[in-house]
Write an enzyme that holds these catalytic residues in place. Structure first.
Site: not given
Ligand code: COA
Length: 258
Positions: A131, A111, A63
């Site tokens: 989460e 999910e 999300a």
């Molecule tokens: N919601 C909003 N934005 C998200 C996102 C999410 N779930 N997942 C990634 N993004 C955004 C990042 O903020 C980033 O934006 P920016 O370029 O403006 O900084 C962009 O997508 C790229 O992500 P980034 O984190 O830089 O890539 P990464 O390769 O370093 O890491 C992940 C990849 C997937 C490990 C990491 O993005 C992450 O942990 N995302 C969240 C996962 C999560 O907690 N999901 C459950 C949500 S309830």
């Protein structure tokens, strides 16, 4: 548009397309997705669906945390309700849905994949329910479907630790059915979708329903549902064609969903 639909004959490919945020699901995208699932559900010409994410890095990274940050508890309930409707709509659709997991499938992404009937993964895919690290719980059905799919131990491990697992581990625990090199993933998903699309649609729909019920009702009720749907297939033209083709040692001449 953040959800793209491409049709090729009887197969639809649905792509969640917000690559700048790794296809994170905000309210607008979830609403679009729900609309798309409903449209596909009503379209009898479509017989199988592949669900994937735009870009090479993510299926869906969960999300949208930026949107979540500003939500009240009541907003969150609504968001969970909407996400729940998306996954329920996929489960309730008559067509089989195949998740082609082409990278991160986290939180709502995991999910969403779980709502599909079959999951194929690229070798670079990673799965998790992170989460807990944000101080929240899974909200689009993860704590309910993961135990059913992989058992309580793995569900607890994933949801409590927030750790990610790779595609090989996901296959080992039964979360995905097959893993392919990333460049072959879509071809393999489309190949399976093509095969499923050529099967008798009524039998496919009933099997999907029977299996769904297996995990949601007691076994006596499940048998009852199986018996009814099994009997119903005998009223179809397609089963006559399927059985005649076998007995006449020929290929079936196409199934029509009647
Ligand atoms: N919601 C909003 N934005 C998200 C996102 C999410 N779930 N997942 C990634 N993004 C955004 C990042 O903020 C980033 O934006 P920016 O370029 O403006 O900084 C962009 O997508 C790229 O992500 P980034 O984190 O830089 O890539 P990464 O390769 O370093 O890491 C992940 C990849 C997937 C490990 C990491 O993005 C992450 O942990 N995302 C969240 C996962 C999560 O907690 N999901 C459950 C949500 S309830």
């Amino acid at each position: 548009m953040t959800v793209e639909v491409k049709r090729d004959g009887a197969v639809a490919v649905v792509t969640v397309a917000r690559p700048e945020v790794l296809n994170a699901l905000n309210t607008a995208t979830n609403q679009e997705l729900l609309g798309v699932v409903r449209e596909i559900t009503r379209d009898a010409a479509l017989r199988a669906v592949v669900l994937t994410g735009a870009g090479a890095k993510a299926f869906v990274a969960g999300a949208d945390i930026a949107e979540f940050r500003g939500m009240t508890a009541e907003d969150a309930r609504q968001a969970s309700w909407l996400g729940g409707r998306v996954v329920a709509a996929i489960e309730g659709a008559p067509q089989p849905w195949i998740a082609a997991v082409n990278g991160f499938a986290l939180g709502g992404g995991c999910e969403l994949a779980l709502a599909c009937d079959i999951r194929f993964a690229a070798d670079n895919a990673r799965f998790g329910q992170p989460e807990v690290g944000l101080g929240i719980t899974p909200g689009f059905g993860g704590t309910q479907r993961l135990p059913r799919e992989v058992g309580n131990g793995w569900a607890s491990y994933l949801c409590l630790s927030g750790r990610l697992i790779d595609a090989a581990e996901a296959a080992r625990i039964g979360l995905v059915q097959a893993v392919f090199p990333a460049e072959r993933l879509m071809d393999e998903a489309l190949k399976l979708a093509g095969e499923l699309a050529a099967k008798p649609p009524l039998a496919v729909r009933y099997i999907k329903s029977q299996i769904h019920h297996a995990l949601n009702v007691d076994i006596a009720a499940g048998h009852e549902i199986e018996r009814d749907l099994f009997a119903l297939t005998f009223a179809s033209q397609d089963r006559l064609e399927g059985m005649d083709a076998f007995l006449e040692k020929r290929q079936p001449q196409g199934f029509e969903g009647r």
